[in-house]
Write a protein that holds these residues in place. Structure first.
Motif, PDB file in Angstrom:
ATOM      1  N   LEU A   1     -13.313  13.971  29.824  1.00 15.32           N
ATOM      2  CA  LEU A   1     -13.491  15.167  30.640  1.00 15.32           C
ATOM      3  C   LEU A   1     -14.716  15.954  30.204  1.00 15.32           C
ATOM      4  N   ALA A   2     -14.898  16.116  28.907  1.00 13.29           N
ATOM      5  CA  ALA A   2     -16.050  16.870  28.408  1.00 13.29           C
ATOM      6  C   ALA A   2     -17.357  16.199  28.812  1.00 13.29           C
ATOM      7  N   LEU A   3     -17.409  14.868  28.743  1.00 13.29           N
ATOM      8  CA  LEU A   3     -18.628  14.154  29.137  1.00 13.29           C
ATOM      9  C   LEU A   3     -18.936  14.379  30.614  1.00 13.29           C
ATOM     10  N   LEU A   4     -17.927  14.338  31.451  1.00 11.31           N
ATOM     11  CA  LEU A   4     -18.145  14.535  32.887  1.00 11.31           C
ATOM     12  C   LEU A   4     -18.594  15.965  33.190  1.00 11.31           C
ATOM     13  N   ILE A   5     -17.986  16.944  32.534  1.00  7.37           N
ATOM     14  CA  ILE A   5     -18.389  18.335  32.760  1.00  7.37           C
ATOM     15  C   ILE A   5     -19.825  18.541  32.297  1.00  7.37           C
ATOM     16  N   GLY A   6     -20.167  18.010  31.135  1.00  5.24           N
ATOM     17  CA  GLY A   6     -21.525  18.159  30.629  1.00  5.24           C
ATOM     18  C   GLY A   6     -22.558  17.543  31.557  1.00  5.24           C
ATOM     19  N   ALA A   7     -22.281  16.319  32.028  1.00  2.00           N
ATOM     20  CA  ALA A   7     -23.239  15.651  32.917  1.00  2.00           C
ATOM     21  C   ALA A   7     -23.360  16.374  34.251  1.00  2.00           C
ATOM     22  N   ARG A   8     -22.240  16.850  34.803  1.00  2.00           N
ATOM     23  CA  ARG A   8     -22.295  17.543  36.091  1.00  2.00           C
ATOM     24  C   ARG A   8     -23.030  18.865  35.990  1.00  2.00           C
ATOM     25  N   LEU A   9     -22.758  19.652  34.959  1.00  2.00           N
ATOM     26  CA  LEU A   9     -23.458  20.932  34.812  1.00  2.00           C
ATOM     27  C   LEU A   9     -24.953  20.710  34.581  1.00  2.00           C
ATOM     28  N   ASP A  10     -25.308  19.679  33.838  1.00  2.00           N
ATOM     29  CA  ASP A  10     -26.726  19.382  33.644  1.00  2.00           C
ATOM     30  C   ASP A  10     -27.370  18.976  34.962  1.00  2.00           C
ATOM     31  N   ALA A  11     -26.673  18.147  35.754  1.00  2.00           N
ATOM     32  CA  ALA A  11     -27.221  17.735  37.046  1.00  2.00           C
ATOM     33  C   ALA A  11     -27.397  18.929  37.977  1.00  2.00           C
ATOM     34  N   LEU A  12     -26.434  19.838  37.974  1.00  2.00           N
ATOM     35  CA  LEU A  12     -26.537  21.034  38.815  1.00  2.00           C
ATOM     36  C   LEU A  12     -27.715  21.900  38.398  1.00  2.00           C
ATOM     37  N   SER A  13     -27.933  21.993  37.096  1.00  2.00           N
ATOM     38  CA  SER A  13     -29.038  22.836  36.621  1.00  2.00           C
ATOM     39  C   SER A  13     -30.386  22.305  37.074  1.00  2.00           C
ATOM     40  N   ARG A  14     -30.463  21.019  37.411  1.00  2.00           N
ATOM     41  CA  ARG A  14     -31.729  20.434  37.868  1.00  2.00           C
ATOM     42  C   ARG A  14     -31.960  20.662  39.348  1.00  2.00           C
ATOM     43  N   THR A  15     -30.890  20.931  40.096  1.00  2.00           N
ATOM     44  CA  THR A  15     -31.021  21.089  41.547  1.00  2.00           C
ATOM     45  C   THR A  15     -30.799  22.510  42.023  1.00  2.00           C
TER      46      THR A  15
END
Length: 493
Positions: A320-334
Motif C-alpha cells: 500500500l505504501a509503495l502504491l501511495i508513494g508512486a501515485r502521489l509522485d505521478a500526480l505531482s508531475r501532472t
C-alpha cells in the motif's frame, strides 16, 4: 521604429528569462534515512505504554527468560511457530535485561529498517520522490504504529520480507546464483519468524508472472521458493499439531472484510492510470501482489480453518505504501500544487491520525494489561491467601510479575510452566482443586472480563461451584481486559 520584444526597453539589451525551478531529487541516503528516522521516532514515542504489557507480550517476556533448553522443551509442546523469535529475544535479554524497553526495542528498530527498505524499494521502482513518499507513508499507517513498539515478531517479519523483496529485484535484474541463494535464505528467515510470511513469497511469484519477466527468472524463483518450502515444512508439521493454541481465532466477519476491502480498494485506486516503471518488475505488479494476495488467501483459508489475524500479514502495508508513494509522485508531475497547500494537506493527514496515535500509546489500546492485573492482586491479597486463575490461561500476570504474588498460595497448580514445558503450567484434577480451595479463608481470583464465554472443563466448573457455595465476594477491581475479585468466607472479607 518598433522595439523588438527581445530587447530590454530601457537598455536595449536582450531580456533574460528566468530558468524554470529545478526540483531537487532526494538521494538514496535521504530516501532511506528520513523514513527510518520517522519510524524510529514513532516507535520510541510512548514505548513503555504507561508501564503496561498485554498477554502476548507477557508470553514473549516470560518465555524469553527461560534457558535455551527450557525454550526447546516448550516448543515441543506449544508455540513452535514463534520459536525462533523467542530464541532471538532470549539473546536480547541475555545481553541486556532492560524490561519493557528491551522487550520492544528490537521491534522498533526492525520497523525503522522496514521503513528504510520501503523507501529504497520505491526509489528502485518509481524514482526517488516516490520512494521518499512511500517510506514516510509506511510508518504512519495505524497498524504499523500499533505493532512497531510490540514485543512480538511482526515487525521483524516485515523487515525480512522487505529485504527478501530487494534481493528478488536484484536477482531478476542481474541473475546470479548467489543472489537467488540470498533471496531463499532471507525469505526462509522471514518464514521461520512467522510461517505466514510464505504468502509474501507467493506474492513475489505472482508479481513475476504478471510482469512477464521470462521463463528463466520464473524458474529461478520457483527453485528458491521450493527451498523455502522445504525449510518451512518441519515447522508447519509441528505447528499443525499445536493448532489448538489458535482455537480462539474465528472466521473473518464484517469488520475484517471491511478492513481488508478498504485497504485493497485504496491500493487499486492508486494503481489506476500510468505509474513510473523503472525496475525489473513494475511497481504496480509487485505492490498489488503484496497488498492483496497474503490477506486474501489467509481470509479464504480461514473460512475452512480460521487463521486470519491482520497482524499475521502486517507486511501487506508495504504494498500500500509503495502504491501511495508512486501515485502521489505521478500526480505531482501532472498537477501543480503549491508547496503551502501540499504541506497543509500533509499536516492535516497527520493531525487526523493523532487521536488514534495517542490512544495506541495507552494500556487501553490492547486486549488486557497483565502488569495492572498483578498490581491489583498485590493490593487485594495478603500473605496466606489463595489465588486462582479463571480460566487457567489467565496466568500471564503471575508469569511476568511473580513478585506481586509473593506470599499467595496457588490452589489449582499441579506443575509449573517451566518444568512441564507449557505456557501456563498444568492444573490439578477437579477433586484436588475443590479440597485445596476449602482450606482457604480468602481467595484472590484473576478472571476474564465480564461477558466472555466460560470454559467448560471440570477444573473450571469446580472453581466456580466452590466459590459460589462457600465464599462471598468481598472486593472487585477491573483493569484493562481482566477482573480481579477477592472472595472470603463469612466474616473473613
Amino acid at each position: 521604429m518598433a522595439i523588438s520584444p527581445a530587447l530590454d526597453t530601457a537598455r536595449g539589451a536582450p531580456r533574460v528569462h528566468p530558468a524554470p525551478p529545478v526540483r531537487r531529487r532526494p538521494g538514496p541516503a535521504v530516501v532511506a534515512l528520513a523514513p527510518a528516522g520517522l519510524a524510529l521516532a514513532l516507535g520510541l514515542w510512548g514505548i513503555r505504554r504507561e508501564n503496561s504489557m498485554w498477554r502476548d507480550e507477557s508470553t514473549t517476556y516470560q518465555v524469553a527468560h527461560r534457558s535455551v533448553g527450557e525454550i526447546g522443551h516448550l516448543l515441543g509442546n506449544a508455540d513452535v511457530a514463534h520459536g525462533l523469535y523467542y530464541l532471538l529475544m532470549h539473546a536480547v535479554f541475555a545481553l541486556w535485561d532492560g524490561g519493557l524497553l528491551a522487550l520492544r526495542l528490537p521491534s522498533v528498530l526492525a520497523m525503522a529498517a522496514t521503513a528504510a527498505g520501503v523507501g529504497l524499494l520505491g526509489h528502485r521502482l518509481a524514482g526517488p520522490r516516490a520512494g521518499l513518499i512511500a517510506g514516510l507513508v509506511f510508518p504512519l499507517a495505524p497498524a504499523v504504529q500499533r505493532y512497531a513498539p510490540e514485543g512480538r515478531s511482526y515487525a521483524l517479519v516485515s523487515a525480512a520480507v522487505v529485504a527478501a523483496t530487494h534481493l528478488l529485484l536484484s536477482a531478476v535484474a542481474r541473475p546470479r546464483k548467489r543472489t537467488w541463494a540470498g533471496y531463499a535464505a532471507v525469505a526462509s528467515l522471514a518464514c521461520l519468524l512467522h510461517e505466514f510470511a510464505i504468502l509474501a513469497v507467493a506474492a513475489h511469484g505472482v508479481a513475476l508472472y504478471g510482469a512477464r519477466v521470462g521463463a528463466r527468472p520464473g524458474w529461478a524463483w520457483a527453485q528458491a521458493a521450493s527451498v523455502v518450502a522445504v525449510v518451512l515444512a518441519p515447522l508447519v508439521i509441528v505447528s499443525q499439531q499445536q493448532a489448538a493454541l489458535v482455537g480462539w481465532i474465528s472466521a473473518p466477519g464484517p469488520p475484517e472484510l471491511l478492513g481488508f476491502g478498504a485497504l485493497a480498494l485504496n491500493g487499486l485506486v492508486c494503481a489506476r492510470g500510468p505509474l513510473p516503471a523503472r525496475g525489473p518488475v513494475p511497481l504496480r505488479d509487485l505492490a498489488l501482489a503484496l497488498l492483496i494476495l497474503p490477506p486474501a488467501v489467509l481470509m479464504a483459508v480461514s473460512y475452512l480453518h480460521p487463521l486470519y489475524v491482520d497482524r499475521y500479514v502486517l507486511y501487506a502495508y508495504v504494498g500500500l505504501a509503495l502504491l501511495i508513494g508512486a501515485r502521489l509522485d505521478a500526480l505531482s508531475r501532472t498537477v501543480v500544487v503549491p508547496r503551502a497547500l501540499a504541506g497543509g494537506l500533509a499536516v492535516a493527514a497527520v493531525a487526523a491520525l493523532l487521536p488514534y496515535s495517542l490512544q495506541l500509546r495507552t494500556p487501553r489500546s490492547r486486549l488486557d494489561d497483565t502488569i495492572a492485573a498483578a498490581r491489583a492482586v498485590r493490593e487485594l491479597g495478603r500473605p496466606g491467601d489463595g489465588v486462582l486463575f479463571l480460566p487457567a490461561r489467565r496466568r500471564e500476570p503471575i508469569m511476568s510479575s511473580p513478585e506481586d504474588f509473593r506470599g499467595l498460595r496457588e490452589l489449582a497448580l499441579a506443575q509449573h510452566a517451566i518444568p512441564s514445558g507449557t505456557l501456563h503450567g498444568i492444573e490439578l484434577p477437579a477433586p484436588r482443586i475443590r479440597a485445596r480451595m476449602l482450606t482457604a479463608g480468602r481467595i484472590v481470583t484473576v478472571n476474564d472480563p465480564p461477558g466472555q464465554p466460560l470454559d467448560d472443563t471440570p477444573q473450571e466448573r469446580v472453581k466456580r461451584e466452590v466459590l459460589a457455595e462457600h465464599f462471598h465476594r468481598c472486593a472487585v477491581r477491573d483493569v484493562t481486559g481482566m477482573r480481579i475479585v477477592l472472595y472470603g468466607r463469612a466474616g473473613r472479607c
